[in-house]
Design a protein around this motif. Structure first.
Motif, PDB file in Angstrom:
ATOM      1  N   ILE A 167      35.352  33.242  32.426  1.00 60.22           N
ATOM      2  CA  ILE A 167      34.933  34.548  32.809  1.00 60.22           C
ATOM      3  C   ILE A 167      36.002  35.278  33.592  1.00 60.22           C
ATOM      4  CG2 ILE A 167      33.286  35.923  34.316  1.00 60.22           C
ATOM      5  CD1 ILE A 167      31.922  34.590  31.821  1.00 60.22           C
ATOM      6  N   ASP A 168      36.711  34.483  34.484  1.00 63.48           N
ATOM      7  CA  ASP A 168      37.696  35.274  35.285  1.00 63.48           C
ATOM      8  C   ASP A 168      38.886  35.367  34.234  1.00 63.48           C
ATOM      9  OD1 ASP A 168      36.312  35.234  37.579  1.00 63.48           O
ATOM     10  OD2 ASP A 168      37.393  33.492  38.492  1.00 63.48           O
ATOM     11  N   SER A 169      39.100  34.576  33.461  1.00 61.95           N
ATOM     12  CA  SER A 169      40.212  35.071  32.362  1.00 61.95           C
ATOM     13  C   SER A 169      39.832  35.973  31.501  1.00 61.95           C
ATOM     14  CB  SER A 169      40.441  33.415  31.502  1.00 61.95           C
ATOM     15  OG  SER A 169      41.530  33.678  30.761  1.00 61.95           O
ATOM     16  N   MET A 170      38.587  36.221  31.142  1.00 61.34           N
ATOM     17  CA  MET A 170      38.487  37.120  30.350  1.00 61.34           C
ATOM     18  C   MET A 170      38.324  38.592  31.014  1.00 61.34           C
ATOM     19  SD  MET A 170      35.700  39.379  29.223  1.00 61.34           S
ATOM     20  CE  MET A 170      34.254  38.634  30.180  1.00 61.34           C
ATOM     21  N   ILE A 171      37.964  38.741  32.255  1.00 59.92           N
ATOM     22  CA  ILE A 171      38.033  39.790  32.928  1.00 59.92           C
ATOM     23  C   ILE A 171      39.231  40.402  33.194  1.00 59.92           C
ATOM     24  CG2 ILE A 171      37.673  40.896  35.354  1.00 59.92           C
ATOM     25  CD1 ILE A 171      35.011  38.863  35.450  1.00 59.92           C
ATOM     26  N   LYS A 172      40.404  39.535  33.656  1.00 57.35           N
ATOM     27  CA  LYS A 172      41.685  39.836  33.754  1.00 57.35           C
ATOM     28  C   LYS A 172      42.378  40.396  32.303  1.00 57.35           C
ATOM     29  CE  LYS A 172      42.268  36.673  37.723  1.00 57.35           C
ATOM     30  NZ  LYS A 172      42.973  35.436  38.260  1.00 57.35           N
ATOM     31  N   SER A 173      42.002  39.618  31.240  1.00 59.47           N
ATOM     32  CA  SER A 173      42.456  40.061  30.118  1.00 59.47           C
ATOM     33  C   SER A 173      42.336  41.318  29.775  1.00 59.47           C
ATOM     34  CB  SER A 173      42.153  38.977  28.867  1.00 59.47           C
ATOM     35  OG  SER A 173      40.911  39.412  28.703  1.00 59.47           O
ATOM     36  N   ILE A 174      40.939  41.957  30.041  1.00 57.09           N
ATOM     37  CA  ILE A 174      40.476  43.202  29.670  1.00 57.09           C
ATOM     38  C   ILE A 174      41.246  44.066  30.838  1.00 57.09           C
ATOM     39  CG2 ILE A 174      38.310  44.805  30.077  1.00 57.09           C
ATOM     40  CD1 ILE A 174      36.700  42.642  28.711  1.00 57.09           C
ATOM     41  N   LYS A 175      41.463  43.749  31.952  1.00 55.51           N
ATOM     42  CA  LYS A 175      42.112  44.817  33.017  1.00 55.51           C
ATOM     43  C   LYS A 175      43.392  44.888  32.664  1.00 55.51           C
ATOM     44  CE  LYS A 175      43.308  44.741  37.818  1.00 55.51           C
ATOM     45  NZ  LYS A 175      43.221  44.207  39.155  1.00 55.51           N
ATOM     46  N   LYS A 176      44.175  43.860  32.063  1.00 50.00           N
ATOM     47  CA  LYS A 176      45.417  44.074  31.458  1.00 50.00           C
ATOM     48  C   LYS A 176      45.573  44.849  30.557  1.00 50.00           C
ATOM     49  CE  LYS A 176      49.587  41.225  30.206  1.00 50.00           C
ATOM     50  NZ  LYS A 176      50.244  39.828  30.065  1.00 50.00           N
ATOM     51  N   ALA A 177      44.609  44.763  29.408  1.00 45.27           N
ATOM     52  CA  ALA A 177      44.683  45.546  28.213  1.00 45.27           C
ATOM     53  C   ALA A 177      44.358  46.939  28.551  1.00 45.27           C
ATOM     54  CB  ALA A 177      43.625  45.061  27.263  1.00 45.27           C
ATOM     55  N   TYR A 178      43.757  47.280  29.781  1.00 46.24           N
ATOM     56  CA  TYR A 178      43.450  48.594  29.869  1.00 46.24           C
ATOM     57  C   TYR A 178      44.689  49.386  30.679  1.00 46.24           C
ATOM     58  CZ  TYR A 178      38.871  49.879  28.078  1.00 46.24           C
ATOM     59  OH  TYR A 178      37.736  49.871  27.247  1.00 46.24           O
ATOM     60  N   GLY A 179      45.409  48.665  31.411  1.00 45.81           N
ATOM     61  CA  GLY A 179      46.410  49.274  32.366  1.00 45.81           C
ATOM     62  C   GLY A 179      46.069  50.110  33.245  1.00 45.81           C
ATOM     63  N   LYS A 180      46.335  51.317  33.170  1.00 45.00           N
ATOM     64  CA  LYS A 180      46.003  52.394  34.174  1.00 45.00           C
ATOM     65  C   LYS A 180      44.785  53.348  33.626  1.00 45.00           C
ATOM     66  CE  LYS A 180      50.338  52.777  36.589  1.00 45.00           C
ATOM     67  NZ  LYS A 180      51.062  51.825  35.594  1.00 45.00           N
ATOM     68  N   ASN A 181      44.226  52.955  32.385  1.00 42.87           N
ATOM     69  CA  ASN A 181      42.992  53.801  31.821  1.00 42.87           C
ATOM     70  C   ASN A 181      41.832  53.695  32.644  1.00 42.87           C
ATOM     71  OD1 ASN A 181      44.548  54.799  29.479  1.00 42.87           O
ATOM     72  ND2 ASN A 181      43.187  53.771  28.019  1.00 42.87           N
ATOM     73  N   ASP A 182      41.053  54.751  32.461  1.00 43.01           N
ATOM     74  CA  ASP A 182      39.962  54.950  33.329  1.00 43.01           C
ATOM     75  C   ASP A 182      38.742  54.357  32.753  1.00 43.01           C
ATOM     76  OD1 ASP A 182      38.473  55.383  35.765  1.00 43.01           O
ATOM     77  OD2 ASP A 182      38.736  57.568  35.420  1.00 43.01           O
ATOM     78  N   TYR A 183      38.289  53.244  33.354  1.00 41.43           N
ATOM     79  CA  TYR A 183      36.994  52.337  32.675  1.00 41.43           C
ATOM     80  C   TYR A 183      35.915  51.864  33.635  1.00 41.43           C
ATOM     81  CZ  TYR A 183      39.696  48.124  33.764  1.00 41.43           C
ATOM     82  OH  TYR A 183      40.144  47.126  34.476  1.00 41.43           O
ATOM     83  N   ILE A 184      34.818  51.461  33.073  1.00 38.70           N
ATOM     84  CA  ILE A 184      33.809  50.994  33.805  1.00 38.70           C
ATOM     85  C   ILE A 184      33.226  49.637  32.733  1.00 38.70           C
ATOM     86  CG2 ILE A 184      33.245  52.955  34.829  1.00 38.70           C
ATOM     87  CD1 ILE A 184      30.678  53.206  33.073  1.00 38.70           C
ATOM     88  N   TRP A 185      32.311  48.814  33.550  1.00 40.96           N
ATOM     89  CA  TRP A 185      31.893  47.759  32.751  1.00 40.96           C
ATOM     90  C   TRP A 185      30.444  47.614  32.164  1.00 40.96           C
ATOM     91  CZ3 TRP A 185      35.490  43.659  32.388  1.00 40.96           C
ATOM     92  CH2 TRP A 185      36.809  43.820  33.152  1.00 40.96           C
ATOM     93  N   ALA A 186      30.221  47.180  31.339  1.00 46.47           N
ATOM     94  CA  ALA A 186      29.024  46.926  30.882  1.00 46.47           C
ATOM     95  C   ALA A 186      28.904  45.409  30.045  1.00 46.47           C
ATOM     96  CB  ALA A 186      28.804  47.876  29.578  1.00 46.47           C
ATOM     97  N   PRO A 187      28.673  44.428  31.200  1.00 44.22           N
ATOM     98  CA  PRO A 187      28.978  42.907  30.774  1.00 44.22           C
ATOM     99  C   PRO A 187      28.064  42.333  29.626  1.00 44.22           C
ATOM    100  CG  PRO A 187      29.001  43.212  33.120  1.00 44.22           C
ATOM    101  CD  PRO A 187      28.206  44.527  32.560  1.00 44.22           C
ATOM    102  N   ILE A 188      26.785  42.281  29.896  1.00 44.71           N
ATOM    103  CA  ILE A 188      25.950  41.470  29.031  1.00 44.71           C
ATOM    104  C   ILE A 188      24.928  42.464  28.568  1.00 44.71           C
ATOM    105  CG2 ILE A 188      24.256  39.532  28.359  1.00 44.71           C
ATOM    106  CD1 ILE A 188      25.422  37.996  30.744  1.00 44.71           C
ATOM    107  N   ASP A 189      24.929  42.832  27.311  1.00 45.99           N
ATOM    108  CA  ASP A 189      23.982  43.769  26.581  1.00 45.99           C
ATOM    109  C   ASP A 189      22.707  43.076  26.386  1.00 45.99           C
ATOM    110  OD1 ASP A 189      23.349  46.420  25.560  1.00 45.99           O
ATOM    111  OD2 ASP A 189      23.531  45.412  23.672  1.00 45.99           O
ATOM    112  N   GLU A 190      21.524  43.830  26.936  1.00 45.05           N
ATOM    113  CA  GLU A 190      20.016  43.138  26.925  1.00 45.05           C
ATOM    114  C   GLU A 190      20.088  41.624  27.501  1.00 45.05           C
ATOM    115  OE1 GLU A 190      18.830  43.297  22.971  1.00 45.05           O
ATOM    116  OE2 GLU A 190      19.653  45.327  22.258  1.00 45.05           O
ATOM    117  N   ILE A 191      20.603  41.925  28.912  1.00 43.44           N
ATOM    118  CA  ILE A 191      20.724  40.599  29.598  1.00 43.44           C
ATOM    119  C   ILE A 191      19.395  39.972  29.556  1.00 43.44           C
ATOM    120  CG2 ILE A 191      20.503  41.684  31.782  1.00 43.44           C
ATOM    121  CD1 ILE A 191      22.403  39.744  32.937  1.00 43.44           C
TER     122      ILE A 191
END
Length: 465
Positions: free
Chosen positions: A150-174
């Motif tokens: 989970i941590d690895s995936m979060i870090k990969s998304i953060k790196k992929a976005y760089g300085k872009n503005d984004y929010i999170w939506a983790p599990i759809d229909e949890i």
């Protein structure tokens, strides 16, 4: 005097550099709103979300099948549209020309959780293995076995976005466990994921779409089961469904999809919904979502659902859902509701114009009940007729955001009449009114405003003279 000028100059440069090197907004929630502090600005402002997932006519492939292509195709539309201030996208560093907030994580978490689930020891290959898998993950959610990927995936998304503005939506229909999965993801899983996101991104926002079916879910079955037992069994408790239970071969767990009181969602042994009256649906929606919102309240900052079929049939359910989420998670919890933006659940005998009138009624009814955002999920496989014809309504919503962001003076709900009075506290007051009846024309009389006549599914906004 020179020193003062130098200090001021240094502060201005510091603020400028901060804006350049930290492009992401900071977020918090307050009084039912997501509050956004944009990079370079000094204060937080109310953010009324108008978001979109899939753009018919542009997105040819699903986000998970072609992340780069999905982003490029969406950009063609987004570059020319002012309708949306939030968009579900695969991560990327290319800037959005309109400065939208990107919503991310739904695909990344889906793929990561699927990979985690595949590593469960001795996991059955049966069609009902989601039950066993979710129980195992719940018990091991604090272990590195779960948190490391989970941590690895979060870090990969953060790196992929760089300085872009984004929010999170983790599990759809949890609470539904994701579309068609068969069993819930437990609150412990959502809570751990939010904790890991906030550890990596402490000032972000987490949106949690609770369910795609508000009539019931397997989590509510578990709640009832645990009233009589100390824990869940290792094997699927089919005996609880009774001797006469029948099963859909491809989805044998459907019988456990139940309301808070054990009411079945599906006709025994089929994929068809049980035919409930509006009275029973209102009760099921409210009680189910109240319980789920309460138990999953630590899984996000903002919550919503996407029960298209039922809300399209009865628009008032959109308002009841907002009431229920706030009753469960707290009255100050922000709610962003999903709507059927391209006719996924449109009956074949309803034309696009009438369907959009219904959608508009749903949207404004949710806002009157306290929603502070609306999102659209769109079926890419359909022609873009509904999506294209909905655009003027979405533009109207955007134009009315300054009114929605005003203080709420009063809310009056009387059967199919839904009214809200907004004020800027100085010299402006607005009445927002919606009629959720499919057949009745209603009269609205609110002190200080001119009388209104609302046709079935009609919405009106008027200013106090």
């Amino acid at each position: 005097m020179k020193n003062i000028i130098l200090i001021i100059t240094a502060l201005v440069l510091l603020l400028s550099l901060t804006a350049v090197f930290s492009q992401q907004s900071k977020w918090k929630v307050k009084d039912g709103w997501a509050m956004r502090k944009e990079a370079g600005k000094l204060g937080y402002e109310k953010f009324f979300a108008v978001g979109v997932w899939n753009i018919p006519g542009y997105n040819k492939e699903a986000m998970e099948n072609d992340p780069e292509g999905y982003r490029k195709s969406a950009k063609i539309y987004l570059d020319k549209s002012d309708n949306y201030n939030a968009v579900y996208l695969s991560p990327g560093k290319d800037k959005d020309s309109k400065g939208r907030v990107e919503v991310t994580g739904s695909i990344g978490f889906y793929e990561t959780l699927k990979e985690i689930q595949s590593r469960i020891p001795n996991l059955s290959s049966n069609k009902d293995n989601a039950y066993q898998a979710r129980q195992y993950i719940k018990e091991n959610v604090n272990s590195e076995w779960f948190t490391a990927p989970i941590d690895s995936m979060i870090k990969s998304i953060k790196k992929a976005y760089g300085k872009n503005d984004y929010i999170w939506a983790p599990i759809d229909e949890i609470v539904n466990g994701g579309a068609g999965s068969g069993w819930c993801w437990h609150p412990e899983v959502g809570e751990m994921i939010k904790e890991r996101i906030n550890k990596e991104c402490p000032n972000t926002l987490v949106f949690t779409d609770l369910v795609g079916i508000a009539r019931g879910n397997a989590y509510l079955f578990e709640k009832n089961y645990l009233k009589k037992h100390s824990d869940m069994p290792k094997e699927v408790p089919y005996s609880e469904l009774g001797e006469d239970a029948q099963f859909v071969e491809e989805r044998p767990l459907l019988g456990f999809v139940q309301g808070y009181d054990g009411s079945p969602v599906y006709v025994n042994g089929s994929l068809n919904y049980v035919d409930y009256s509006l009275y029973d649906l209102k009760r099921l929606f409210y009680e189910n979502m109240k319980i789920c919102a309460k138990d999953y309240r630590k899984c996000g900052d903002v919550f919503g659902i996407n029960a298209f079929i039922d809300c399209n049939t009865y628009p008032e359910l959109a308002g009841i859902t907002v009431d229920a989420i706030k009753a469960g998670a707290g009255k100050d919890t922000p709610v962003w509701m999903f709507f059927d933006g391209n006719g996924y659940a449109k009956p074949s005998d309803v034309n696009a114009s009438d369907f959009i009138k219904n959608l508009k009624c749903q949207m404004y009814t949710s806002i009157i009940h306290g929603a502070t955002g609306i999102l659209f999920w769109n079926d890419r496989s359909l022609s873009p007729e509904v999506f294209d014809n909905l655009e003027p309504i979405v533009a109207e919503i955007q134009n009315n955001i300054p009114i929605f962001c005003m203080n709420t003076e009063t809310v009056i709900i009387n059967n199919d009449t839904h009214c809200m009075v907004k004020t800027n506290g100085i010299n402006k007051e607005y009445l927002i009114a919606a009629n959720t009846s499919k057949t009745k024309t209603l009269n609205v009389n609110i002190a200080g405003f001119e009388s209104l006549t609302l046709e079935p599914y009609q919405v009106k906004i008027i200013e106090k003279k």
